[in-house]
Design an enzyme around this catalytic site. Structure first.
Site, short mmCIF file in Angstrom:
data_model
loop_
_atom_site.label_atom_id
_atom_site.label_comp_id
_atom_site.label_asym_id
_atom_site.label_seq_id
_atom_site.Cartn_x
_atom_site.Cartn_y
_atom_site.Cartn_z
CG ASP A 82 -7.60 0.24 3.43
OD1 ASP A 82 -8.22 -0.62 3.11
OD2 ASP A 82 -6.31 0.25 3.07
CE LYS A 84 -3.93 -2.30 2.36
NZ LYS A 84 -4.75 -2.35 3.47
#
Ligand code: ATR
Length: 287
Positions: free
Chosen positions: A113, A77
């Site tokens: 997220d 990420k």
């Protein structure tokens, strides 16, 4: 999963995939393929084991093959931030990319997220984040995103606890800079909190100790406990929290909502969230 609605794979099939390492237990293919089937979309979602040293090549390959999009999971990420052509505001704000959309040959990085944390806390625990006092355990990637998102949601007070205290101190400093009105400190609170959130990886393995040292802080001092871990469904922390009378939830809602948002970014259609949740539960718990 409503397999019956699956369209045949043909030359027009749009592809998405998750890249990660390890990846074999990912519930994302089940979740997204169920969503595509529910909407009758000629799309498919795959999972690929990709070593970090091959991440750039994998993203470029997906772009070259006209994939609709990608998800990125551990450990990609942060690396992906420098591998896209453009960062959406969400990826800039949270400093991590978990979703890529390919548009006219360009790779655009998003982060779904952070929003998913807030949505799941509201939906699954009925927590009012604005004005809440929160004890957050963990200062890794997930802990950092949660801390910054909670600050952005205007919690009243944030207490950060981490085995490596220096990482919590760093996050506290960042919050003080970005959100000067939020009270943030490192260490256990002296009084009650509204929410305790576990963002450590403690609880994934059966032999793990609970992430909270109850000699230092009692579960009786919080109303609600959220564990980002969703497998096992009930960690030692959640079992103890229920015994102490807290409302509890695990991280399955976060997984579903980050996926639902990615689905909407790629397809431009509202995600069938209930279908996605059922598919995830089927994949993770075999129900
Ligand atoms: P993620 O991306 O899931 O956040 P991570 O960045 O590796 O993963 O972070 C893992 C978190 O779990 C960290 O807060 C880590 O504490 P350290 O920063 O001290 O490493 C915490 N953690 C992992 N194993 C732990 C253990 N045995 N005891 C206490 N905390 C632990």
């Amino acid at each position: 999963m409503p397999q019956s609605n699956l369209t045949p794979i043909n030359a027009a099939t749009r592809l998405c995939a998750v890249l990660g390492s390890p990846i074999q237990h990912s519930a994302s293919p089940a979740m997204h393929n169920a969503a595509f089937a529910a909407l009758g979309l000629n799309w498919r979602y795959l999972a690929f084991e990709v070593d970090p040293k091959n991440l750039r090549a994998a993203i470029e390959g997906a772009r070259a093959m006209n994939f609709a999009g990608l998800n990125l999971t551990v450990p990609h990420k942060l690396l992906a931030v420098d591998m896209v052509d453009e960062l959406d505001a969400s990826a800039k704000t949270w400093g991590a990319v978990n979703t890529i959309k390919f548009e006219s040959g360009r790779a655009i990085g998003f982060n779904t997220d952070a929003e998913a944390i807030a949505t799941s806390l509201r939906e699954d625990l009925k927590v009012e984040l604005r004005g809440a006092k929160v004890l957050l355990l963990g200062a890794g990637g997930a802990g950092r995103t949660a801390a910054l998102k909670l600050a952005a949601e205007n919690v009243a007070e944030l207490f950060l606890v981490n085995r490596t205290a220096s990482k919590a101190v760093e996050i506290a400093a960042e919050i003080k800079k970005q959100f000067p009105s939020i009270k943030v400190s490192v260490g256990y609170p002296k009084s009650d909190v509204d929410l305790l959130l576990n963002a450590t990886s403690l609880g994934l393995k059966p032999e793990d100790a609970a992430p909270l040292d109850e000699k230092l802080y009692s579960l009786k001092q919080t109303r609600a406990v959220y564990d980002m871990i969703y497998k096992p469904a009930e960690t030692k922390l959640l079992v103890a929290a229920q015994a102490a009378g807290c409302r509890t939830a695990n991280g399955i809602g976060m997984l579903v909502h980050q996926g639902a948002k990615a689905f909407e970014i790629w397809t431009g259609q509202p995600a069938p969230v209930a279908v996605m949740r059922r598919a995830v539960e089927g994949s993770v718990y075999g129900v």
